[in-house]
Motif scaffolding. Structure first.
Motif, PDB file in Angstrom:
ATOM      1  N   HIS A   5      -1.987  -0.170  18.486  1.00 38.98           N
ATOM      2  CA  HIS A   5      -1.832   0.835  17.445  1.00 38.98           C
ATOM      3  C   HIS A   5      -1.202   0.203  16.210  1.00 38.98           C
ATOM      4  CE1 HIS A   5      -1.692   4.908  15.847  1.00 38.98           C
ATOM      5  NE2 HIS A   5      -0.568   4.558  15.275  1.00 38.98           N
ATOM      6  N   LEU A   6      -1.773   0.533  15.059  1.00 38.58           N
ATOM      7  CA  LEU A   6      -1.262   0.070  13.773  1.00 38.58           C
ATOM      8  C   LEU A   6      -1.062   1.286  12.884  1.00 38.58           C
ATOM      9  CD1 LEU A   6      -0.640  -2.219  11.707  1.00 38.58           C
ATOM     10  CD2 LEU A   6      -3.079  -2.149  11.100  1.00 38.58           C
ATOM     11  N   MET A   7       0.130   1.418  12.329  1.00 35.25           N
ATOM     12  CA  MET A   7       0.392   2.552  11.449  1.00 35.25           C
ATOM     13  C   MET A   7       1.004   2.095  10.140  1.00 35.25           C
ATOM     14  SD  MET A   7       3.723   4.391  13.249  1.00 35.25           S
ATOM     15  CE  MET A   7       2.780   4.941  14.664  1.00 35.25           C
ATOM     16  N   THR A   8       0.810   2.912   9.118  1.00 37.33           N
ATOM     17  CA  THR A   8       1.537   2.702   7.874  1.00 37.33           C
ATOM     18  C   THR A   8       2.914   3.329   8.051  1.00 37.33           C
ATOM     19  OG1 THR A   8       1.557   3.094   5.491  1.00 37.33           O
ATOM     20  CG2 THR A   8       0.492   4.764   6.845  1.00 37.33           C
ATOM     21  N   HIS A   9       3.945   2.608   7.645  1.00 39.36           N
ATOM     22  CA  HIS A   9       5.313   2.913   8.033  1.00 39.36           C
ATOM     23  C   HIS A   9       5.934   4.068   7.248  1.00 39.36           C
ATOM     24  CE1 HIS A   9       8.899   0.556   9.961  1.00 39.36           C
ATOM     25  NE2 HIS A   9       9.052   1.861  10.095  1.00 39.36           N
ATOM     26  N   PHE A  10       5.404   4.348   6.056  1.00 40.53           N
ATOM     27  CA  PHE A  10       6.038   5.335   5.177  1.00 40.53           C
ATOM     28  C   PHE A  10       4.984   5.796   4.175  1.00 40.53           C
ATOM     29  CE2 PHE A  10       9.258   6.585   1.870  1.00 40.53           C
ATOM     30  CZ  PHE A  10      10.029   7.419   2.684  1.00 40.53           C
ATOM     31  N   PRO A  11       5.066   7.018   3.671  1.00 40.74           N
ATOM     32  CA  PRO A  11       4.043   7.497   2.732  1.00 40.74           C
ATOM     33  C   PRO A  11       4.110   6.868   1.338  1.00 40.74           C
ATOM     34  CG  PRO A  11       5.721   9.180   3.099  1.00 40.74           C
ATOM     35  CD  PRO A  11       5.993   8.085   4.081  1.00 40.74           C
ATOM     36  N   ALA A  12       4.952   5.875   1.159  1.00 37.91           N
ATOM     37  CA  ALA A  12       5.087   5.130  -0.102  1.00 37.91           C
ATOM     38  C   ALA A  12       5.761   3.812   0.247  1.00 37.91           C
ATOM     39  CB  ALA A  12       5.924   5.924  -1.106  1.00 37.91           C
ATOM     40  N   ASP A  13       5.986   2.948  -0.742  1.00 35.47           N
ATOM     41  CA  ASP A  13       6.878   1.827  -0.482  1.00 35.47           C
ATOM     42  C   ASP A  13       8.290   2.385  -0.359  1.00 35.47           C
ATOM     43  OD1 ASP A  13       6.843   2.414  -3.323  1.00 35.47           O
ATOM     44  OD2 ASP A  13       8.082   0.646  -3.578  1.00 35.47           O
ATOM     45  N   TRP A  14       9.210   1.599   0.193  1.00 36.59           N
ATOM     46  CA  TRP A  14      10.539   2.142   0.491  1.00 36.59           C
ATOM     47  C   TRP A  14      11.280   2.601  -0.760  1.00 36.59           C
ATOM     48  CZ3 TRP A  14      10.791   3.612   5.173  1.00 36.59           C
ATOM     49  CH2 TRP A  14      10.229   2.878   6.217  1.00 36.59           C
ATOM     50  N   LYS A  15      11.031   1.952  -1.888  1.00 32.21           N
ATOM     51  CA  LYS A  15      11.687   2.348  -3.136  1.00 32.21           C
ATOM     52  C   LYS A  15      10.917   3.430  -3.893  1.00 32.21           C
ATOM     53  CE  LYS A  15      13.963  -2.130  -3.835  1.00 32.21           C
ATOM     54  NZ  LYS A  15      14.144  -3.290  -4.759  1.00 32.21           N
ATOM     55  N   GLN A  16       9.771   3.808  -3.339  1.00 34.20           N
ATOM     56  CA  GLN A  16       8.927   4.869  -3.899  1.00 34.20           C
ATOM     57  C   GLN A  16       8.446   4.554  -5.315  1.00 34.20           C
ATOM     58  OE1 GLN A  16      10.221   8.931  -3.127  1.00 34.20           O
ATOM     59  NE2 GLN A  16      11.517   8.243  -1.425  1.00 34.20           N
ATOM     60  N   THR A  17       8.198   3.268  -5.564  1.00 36.51           N
ATOM     61  CA  THR A  17       7.593   2.886  -6.835  1.00 36.51           C
ATOM     62  C   THR A  17       6.073   3.006  -6.768  1.00 36.51           C
ATOM     63  OG1 THR A  17       7.542   0.561  -6.166  1.00 36.51           O
ATOM     64  CG2 THR A  17       9.481   1.318  -7.388  1.00 36.51           C
ATOM     65  N   VAL A  18       5.522   2.947  -5.561  1.00 33.69           N
ATOM     66  CA  VAL A  18       4.091   3.188  -5.338  1.00 33.69           C
ATOM     67  C   VAL A  18       4.003   4.402  -4.427  1.00 33.69           C
ATOM     68  CG1 VAL A  18       1.904   2.255  -4.510  1.00 33.69           C
ATOM     69  CG2 VAL A  18       3.603   0.727  -5.544  1.00 33.69           C
ATOM     70  N   ALA A  19       3.879   5.572  -5.016  1.00 30.42           N
ATOM     71  CA  ALA A  19       3.933   6.811  -4.252  1.00 30.42           C
ATOM     72  C   ALA A  19       2.992   7.831  -4.893  1.00 30.42           C
ATOM     73  CB  ALA A  19       5.359   7.358  -4.218  1.00 30.42           C
ATOM     74  N   SER A  20       1.813   7.984  -4.315  1.00 33.09           N
ATOM     75  CA  SER A  20       0.854   8.947  -4.848  1.00 33.09           C
ATOM     76  C   SER A  20      -0.208   9.215  -3.793  1.00 33.09           C
ATOM     77  CB  SER A  20       0.178   8.394  -6.108  1.00 33.09           C
ATOM     78  OG  SER A  20      -0.679   7.316  -5.774  1.00 33.09           O
ATOM     79  N   ILE A  58       2.666  -1.548   9.210  1.00 32.72           N
ATOM     80  CA  ILE A  58       2.680  -2.259   7.935  1.00 32.72           C
ATOM     81  C   ILE A  58       3.434  -1.391   6.934  1.00 32.72           C
ATOM     82  CG2 ILE A  58       0.577  -3.594   8.314  1.00 32.72           C
ATOM     83  CD1 ILE A  58      -0.885  -1.430   6.633  1.00 32.72           C
ATOM     84  N   PRO A  59       3.994  -1.975   5.883  1.00 32.03           N
ATOM     85  CA  PRO A  59       4.728  -1.163   4.906  1.00 32.03           C
ATOM     86  C   PRO A  59       3.825  -0.153   4.214  1.00 32.03           C
ATOM     87  CG  PRO A  59       5.233  -3.498   4.651  1.00 32.03           C
ATOM     88  CD  PRO A  59       4.072  -3.416   5.585  1.00 32.03           C
ATOM     89  N   GLY A  60       4.406   0.928   3.747  1.00 32.63           N
ATOM     90  CA  GLY A  60       3.667   1.866   2.915  1.00 32.63           C
ATOM     91  C   GLY A  60       3.538   1.320   1.501  1.00 32.63           C
ATOM     92  N   GLY A  61       2.641   1.908   0.732  1.00 31.61           N
ATOM     93  CA  GLY A  61       2.487   1.528  -0.668  1.00 31.61           C
ATOM     94  C   GLY A  61       1.680   0.263  -0.902  1.00 31.61           C
ATOM     95  N   LEU A  62       0.929  -0.198   0.105  1.00 30.88           N
ATOM     96  CA  LEU A  62       0.135  -1.430  -0.058  1.00 30.88           C
ATOM     97  C   LEU A  62      -1.277  -1.113  -0.531  1.00 30.88           C
ATOM     98  CD1 LEU A  62       1.070  -3.445   3.179  1.00 30.88           C
ATOM     99  CD2 LEU A  62       2.253  -3.389   0.971  1.00 30.88           C
ATOM    100  N   ASN A  63      -1.844  -2.041  -1.308  1.00 26.52           N
ATOM    101  CA  ASN A  63      -3.248  -1.897  -1.679  1.00 26.52           C
ATOM    102  C   ASN A  63      -4.126  -2.531  -0.603  1.00 26.52           C
ATOM    103  OD1 ASN A  63      -3.444  -4.715  -2.148  1.00 26.52           O
ATOM    104  ND2 ASN A  63      -2.859  -4.472  -4.299  1.00 26.52           N
ATOM    105  N   THR A  64      -5.416  -2.514  -0.805  1.00 29.57           N
ATOM    106  CA  THR A  64      -6.350  -2.944   0.231  1.00 29.57           C
ATOM    107  C   THR A  64      -6.106  -4.373   0.695  1.00 29.57           C
ATOM    108  OG1 THR A  64      -8.028  -1.427  -0.626  1.00 29.57           O
ATOM    109  CG2 THR A  64      -8.791  -3.232   0.782  1.00 29.57           C
ATOM    110  N   SER A  65      -6.000  -5.309  -0.245  1.00 29.40           N
ATOM    111  CA  SER A  65      -5.819  -6.708   0.145  1.00 29.40           C
ATOM    112  C   SER A  65      -4.455  -6.931   0.791  1.00 29.40           C
ATOM    113  CB  SER A  65      -5.992  -7.624  -1.074  1.00 29.40           C
ATOM    114  OG  SER A  65      -5.009  -7.353  -2.060  1.00 29.40           O
TER     115      SER A  65
END
Length: 384
Positions: free
Chosen positions: A188-203, A161-168
């Motif tokens: 197996h399910l993984m988060t794809h990146f430590p943020a969204d691709w544009k890094q607007t949600v990155a913390s 699944i994409p990174g940077g997603l909230n619970t819902s």
């Protein structure tokens, strides 16, 4: 991206001879064998399987022996598995060391590729929400896996699944995964990146929320294991602060020439997280021809050291050696690191899978480990 050169036999089997050989090869019940790869002792399951890929839907291309001109062999080296944990029901989750990748494929090509991979004996398929090809993957599984009588338990399906997603958003994204893949659960399910691709949600807080949402999916049984991709040490530290289910995999770019680009391999080993390679043949990389991991100087020279080393190992057409791409892949799996090479050519898939009939010497492993080209692409560790 460049595709690995194929290895193949030069004679054609008659249908009668092929039938006899296949009958002999698959007449044995499941048995366990042991294989030592480097310092890792791995269990090989020799399973009774058929490689029949009937396709009855005219909207997708038929995958047949005739139109694909494949080369079949009665016996092929089995792919070892490694244990990556247990699912929510306490059942062991075992990951094959070689799978079939699908990055950059649309639905149609993904369908073709997955059906050919099944035909070549693969049991592990990698895809992702972001690839936008899961409908093709799902249809291939229905037609070419389940349609040939194979069981769900023998398939390993990995998605992201994409990174940077909230619970819902995590829940919604995975429900779409399952719908497109036509499955009740993934392995197996993984988060794809430590943020969204544009890094607007990155913390750290965003990564922690997403990880807790993955844990919820794990507990529902809709994912037998969970993990991350592109994560550096600081990103792993963020989620381990809140994790009640440990990540079982960190999928990172790794190949001959990449070195430990994100300096995360030792951290993964210390925390029992399986380090996994993507782009093991450096398909999207830019490099000089001499540095290719398929036909480049280093892998070709090392391949020449293993002339006729195994009666079951496919050789380069017109030569008596293995392929350079097989050396590049063997280098990784000999460290116990899973790989997902990508191809839509059946002969290449067979070559990529057949890397367990020889073992690289320590001298050759050291030479490959010392390579600095083709280089990996950095930047993941800059994500805040």
């Amino acid at each position: 991206a460049s595709m690995p050169h194929s290895s193949s036999f030069h004679h054609r089997w008659s249908p009668c001879v092929l039938l006899v050989l296949l009958s002999v090869a698959f007449s044995h019940a499941t048995e366990a064998a042991r294989l030592r790869l480097g310092s890792h002792e791995l269990v090989i399951e020799k399973n009774e399987r058929e490689h029949n890929t009937q396709n009855k839907d005219p909207s997708f291309p038929a995958i047949t022996a005739e139109n694909n001109n494949p080369v079949f062999r009665a016996v092929t080296a089995d792919v070892p598995t490694i244990a990556i944990g247990v699912d929510a029901y306490g059942k062991a989750v075992d990951l094959p060391l070689v799978g079939s990748g699908s990055w950059q494929y649309n639905d149609t090509i993904a369908y073709e590729s997955v059906c050919k991979a099944i035909q070549a004996g693969y049991t592990f398929v990698d895809t992702a929400w972001n690839y936008k090809n899961q409908k093709g993957v799902g249809k291939a599984l229905q037609d070419c896996w389940f349609g040939s009588g194979k069981s769900r338990e023998d398939l390993f399906l990995m998605t992201k699944i994409p990174g940077g997603l909230n619970t819902s958003e995590v829940w919604e994204a995975h429900q779409q995964n399952l719908k497109d893949l036509q499955l009740d659960y993934v392995d197996h399910l993984m988060t794809h990146f430590p943020a969204d691709w544009k890094q607007t949600v990155a913390s750290p807080e965003a990564r922690q929320e997403e990880w807790k949402a993955l844990e919820f999916i794990y507990r529902t049984g809709q994912a037998r294991s969970i993990g991350v991709s592109h994560y550096c040490t600081q990103h792993l530290e963020d989620i381990l602060k809140v994790a009640t289910v440990m990540p079982s995999i960190n999928q990172v770019e790794y190949h001959v020439g990449s070195q430990d680009i994100d300096h995360v391999m030792s951290y993964c080993a210390d925390h029992n997280i399986t380090f996994m390679s993507f782009s093991p043949l450096c398909g999207p990389c830019e490099y000089e021809p001499k540095d290719s991991l398929i036909h480049g100087d280093l892998v070709t020279e090392i391949a020449s050291h293993y002339s006729g080393s195994s009666p079951h190992l496919p050789l380069e057409p017109g030569t008596d050696t293995i392929a350079g791409s097989q050396v590049a892949l063997r280098y990784i799996v000999q460290q116990g690191i899973p790989v997902i090479p990508k191809s839509n050519t059946l002969s290449h898939m067979l070559s990529n899978r057949d890397i367990f009939g020889f073992e690289l010497t320590q001298e050759d492993m050291d030479a490959l480990a010392g390579a600095s080209k083709p280089a990996a692409e950095g930047g993941d560790c800059d994500v805040p």
